[in-house]
Scaffold this active site. Sequence first.
Site, PDB file in Angstrom:
ATOM      1  N   SER A   1      38.008  43.171  42.630  1.00 33.91           N
ATOM      2  CA  SER A   1      36.750  43.370  42.148  1.00 33.91           C
ATOM      3  C   SER A   1      36.988  43.344  40.417  1.00 33.91           C
ATOM      4  O   SER A   1      37.433  42.295  40.062  1.00 33.91           O
ATOM      5  CB  SER A   1      36.524  44.846  42.610  1.00 33.91           C
ATOM      6  OG  SER A   1      35.348  45.287  42.272  1.00 33.91           O
TER       7      SER A   1
ATOM      8  N   HIS B   1      34.311  39.955  44.727  1.00 33.46           N
ATOM      9  CA  HIS B   1      33.109  40.309  45.684  1.00 33.46           C
ATOM     10  C   HIS B   1      32.016  40.374  44.693  1.00 33.46           C
ATOM     11  O   HIS B   1      32.097  40.659  43.587  1.00 33.46           O
ATOM     12  CB  HIS B   1      33.576  41.627  46.770  1.00 33.46           C
ATOM     13  CG  HIS B   1      33.669  42.753  46.073  1.00 33.46           C
ATOM     14  ND1 HIS B   1      33.764  44.028  46.635  1.00 33.46           N
ATOM     15  CD2 HIS B   1      33.776  42.954  44.467  1.00 33.46           C
ATOM     16  CE1 HIS B   1      33.699  44.990  45.544  1.00 33.46           C
ATOM     17  NE2 HIS B   1      34.092  44.420  44.406  1.00 33.46           N
TER      18      HIS B   1
END
Length: 406
Positions: free
Chosen positions: A96, A119
């Site tokens: 992330s 993501h």
Amino acid sequence: MTDTRMPPRARSREWFRMDADEDQRVAQVYLYDAIDPWWGVSAKDFARAWNELDVDHVDLFINSPGGDVFDALAILNVIRRSDAKVVAHVDGIAASAASFIAMGADEVVMGRNSELMIHDASGLCWGRAEDMQKMADDLGRISGNIASIYAEKTGGTVDEWRTAMLAETWYSADEAVTAGLADRVDRDRDEAEVKNRIDLSIFNHAGRADAPAPALHEHHRAAAVLAVGAHRPPAEPADPTHTQKEGPDIMPDIKKGLIDRLGISDAEVTDEDILAAVDEALAERAEAQPTNAEFAPPAGTVLMDADQLDELRSQAAQGVEARNQQVADRRAQIVDSAINDGRVAPARREHWLAQLTADEEGAAAVLNTLAPGTIPLAAKGFTGGVNEATDEDLYNRAWPQTEKEA
């Protein structure tokens, strides 16, 4: 030496650690927690400690599940502004927000068995439909901004990286290098793996082993090579007299593969033996190819060229046209015959032609049932303004005879 000037909260929580060797002008920074101003590493504390480093080289070791986007962006820009050379080492996971923090380094090195995950941005919202829509728009804008960071590192497009982010893509160490997100895998350290104790249950996939393989594009590999080159001095000109490249010799592997595929069991096989076996296999393959005879058309098939085929098609069209004319003439003859013998009136000719076209057999049967003379053919009385009656008829009309006179 350990930097003791970090805030007490950071030292007690050990959100991250910075060790600096002032003599060697080298520092080691450990980013081993979430990126969050309340529960992990805050951008404020990180920037304060980072800016107090006075070194020429920083090794940034990362093992983080990510966290707050804007704190991570701030940390990314702190790293970008550094005058020192920064090498980011992914020890366990860079997921992330931690993954794009690593993109700020001059070089990204994946530790063996480490992983990297990207993501789309996520968030929470409470409110009306307008609030939800604004949150969706904000998340889309933020995700596009993050995708541009990966695109800048790899040379890919923002749309390609946004697609990978939407799929929540997990990269193994080698896959991250292939995709251009990292420059190399560190294979020179000892066998000990960094144990990742971070809870990954908040993501769609709990690690690379549970995630689908990332979609890698051809330009990713080239971008990775270019990225590595950006951190290395230019290579020395190649010696034109030296054609053998350094590295392991791949010929034994090729030779072994040929021996296995050709089914050669002789341990003392020579290169000549292998070549002879290859020639034999190629000859057998050539013999197995179908001959022209095997492609011969079935018995009774007639072959013709295109001109002949076109001529036959033209003749067939003419035959169909002649046949249609014959049918039309026959139907006209049936109707004209019925008119001539008084079965139907001449004014009904087109009607009966249409009936014969629709159902020739049925209409012809009806015409045959009509009695000849049903429609008068001879002229009676005045027709066309001319009196066609006989003289006797005219006399009798003018002077009718009584019974006495008769």
